[in-house]
Design an enzyme around this catalytic site. Structure first.
Site, PDB file in Angstrom:
ATOM      1  N   ASP A  73       0.838  -1.190   0.000  1.00 53.60           N
ATOM      2  CA  ASP A  73       0.000   0.000   0.000  1.00 53.60           C
ATOM      3  C   ASP A  73       0.875   1.243   0.000  1.00 53.60           C
ATOM      4  O   ASP A  73       2.090   1.163   0.179  1.00 53.60           O
ATOM      5  CB  ASP A  73      -0.960   0.012   1.197  1.00 53.60           C
ATOM      6  CG  ASP A  73      -0.251  -0.132   2.540  1.00 53.60           C
ATOM      7  OD1 ASP A  73       0.994  -0.015   2.583  1.00 53.60           O
ATOM      8  OD2 ASP A  73      -0.924  -0.370   3.555  1.00 53.60           O
ATOM      9  N   ASN A 141      -8.491  -0.018  13.549  1.00 56.61           N
ATOM     10  CA  ASN A 141      -9.862  -0.211  13.067  1.00 56.61           C
ATOM     11  C   ASN A 141     -10.025  -1.516  12.294  1.00 56.61           C
ATOM     12  O   ASN A 141     -11.060  -1.744  11.663  1.00 56.61           O
ATOM     13  CB  ASN A 141     -10.295   0.975  12.194  1.00 56.61           C
ATOM     14  CG  ASN A 141      -9.360   1.190  11.003  1.00 56.61           C
ATOM     15  OD1 ASN A 141      -8.443   0.410  10.775  1.00 56.61           O
ATOM     16  ND2 ASN A 141      -9.602   2.245  10.252  1.00 56.61           N
ATOM     17  N   HIS A 143      -8.173  -2.487   9.705  1.00 56.34           N
ATOM     18  CA  HIS A 143      -7.857  -2.447   8.278  1.00 56.34           C
ATOM     19  C   HIS A 143      -6.668  -3.349   7.950  1.00 56.34           C
ATOM     20  O   HIS A 143      -5.834  -3.653   8.805  1.00 56.34           O
ATOM     21  CB  HIS A 143      -7.644  -1.013   7.779  1.00 56.34           C
ATOM     22  CG  HIS A 143      -6.359  -0.362   8.202  1.00 56.34           C
ATOM     23  ND1 HIS A 143      -6.158   0.996   8.097  1.00 56.34           N
ATOM     24  CD2 HIS A 143      -5.198  -0.841   8.717  1.00 56.34           C
ATOM     25  CE1 HIS A 143      -4.950   1.314   8.507  1.00 56.34           C
ATOM     26  NE2 HIS A 143      -4.342   0.210   8.892  1.00 56.34           N
ATOM     27  N   GLU A 148      -9.947  -0.209   4.201  1.00 54.96           N
ATOM     28  CA  GLU A 148     -10.588   0.365   5.373  1.00 54.96           C
ATOM     29  C   GLU A 148     -11.910  -0.349   5.686  1.00 54.96           C
ATOM     30  O   GLU A 148     -12.422  -1.120   4.864  1.00 54.96           O
ATOM     31  CB  GLU A 148     -10.839   1.851   5.130  1.00 54.96           C
ATOM     32  CG  GLU A 148      -9.571   2.648   4.840  1.00 54.96           C
ATOM     33  CD  GLU A 148      -8.687   2.804   6.064  1.00 54.96           C
ATOM     34  OE1 GLU A 148      -8.975   3.633   6.925  1.00 54.96           O
ATOM     35  OE2 GLU A 148      -7.697   2.060   6.167  1.00 54.96           O
TER      36      GLU A 148
END
Length: 251
Positions: A73, A141, A143, A148
């Protein structure tokens, strides 16, 4: 409801042992296929594992000279790119292990057509026959990469709008306040189609997201739960990260 789906899990005594275990799993994949295609997380959790791999290489226990790499990423729209993901990887992995530049496929974050860039990265992976080894971390979170909450489990490489949690937590990678808005990331389907997947999560700070991962059914709301749908996946934890799921692992 507590899910019955418990992924293959290795709980290590501490962060150092967790890092060594992840390094050994990666080394095994490269020994099995010297020209393996790998995609590796840029993040603080992985740094110690990369140091372990450097030590293995220095001792002649592993040879990365034929291995290929594709970026996992990258941040988009940064005004200053000196502290982005690829800079992290060159500092902590590619540089120390002397990976030939021609063996590394990076995102072109300045491409005029980012969708076309996503397709280019996909094609590199398809041409290789898929990814042989992925090292992932999970965000606060849940991810994976920059997939996401709400991400499609069936999607390939994409441009992602960042979750507010990622915008906030991501500041730790920068020496000054940085506007984080979008990223480009391998999609979750690349992970589900990979031959070996290791999800490494350490420290007490991640105990809550680990608990959510293990006690939830696979859901796009917590992307890391897709690990339960990947037969060859292994989750490597230290005891602090695993503190809230000991009851599940004892069964």
């Amino acid at each position: 409801m507590i899910t019955k789906m418990i992924p293959k899990t290795i709980v290590c005594e501490d962060f150092a042992a967790m890092s060594l275990e992840s390094a050994k799993l990666m080394a095994s994949a490269v020994k099995a296929r010297p020209d393996a295609l790998l995609s590796l997380a840029a993040g603080n959790t992985a740094i110690e594992a990369y140091r372990c791999l450097k030590d293995m290489a220095d001792r002649g226990e592993i040879d990365f000279s034929k291995a290929k790499f594709v970026a996992l990423d990258e941040w988009l729209d940064l005004k200053d790119e000196s502290e982005n993901c690829i800079s992290f990887m060159f500092k902590n992995f590619y540089g120390p292990l002397k990976i030939p530049r021609e063996n590394i496929t990076l995102f072109d974050v300045h491409a005029d057509d980012l969708q076309k860039e996503c397709s280019r990265i996909d094609q590199v992976i398809f041409d290789h026959g898929g990814i042989d080894f992925v090292l992932l971390g999970a965000g606060m979170n849940g991810h994976l990469g920059l997939n996401e909450p709400g991400s499609d489990f069936n999607g390939y490489t994409k441009v992602a709008e960042l979750d507010p949690v990622t915008m906030q937590v991501g500041q730790k990678y920068f020496s000054k306040q940085t506007a984080l808005t979008r990223g480009i990331t391998l999609g979750i389907r690349h992970f589900t189609e990979s031959k070996n997947v290791v999800l490494q999560i350490g420290t007490a700070q991640k105990a809550d997201i680990v608990e959510k991962l293990y006690r939830s059914e696979p859901t796009p709301n917590i992307p890391a739960t897709v690990i339960k749908q990947i037969p060859g996946a292994t989750v490597v934890l230290d005891r602090d990260a695993a503190a809230n799921i000991t009851d599940l692992l004892e069964k």
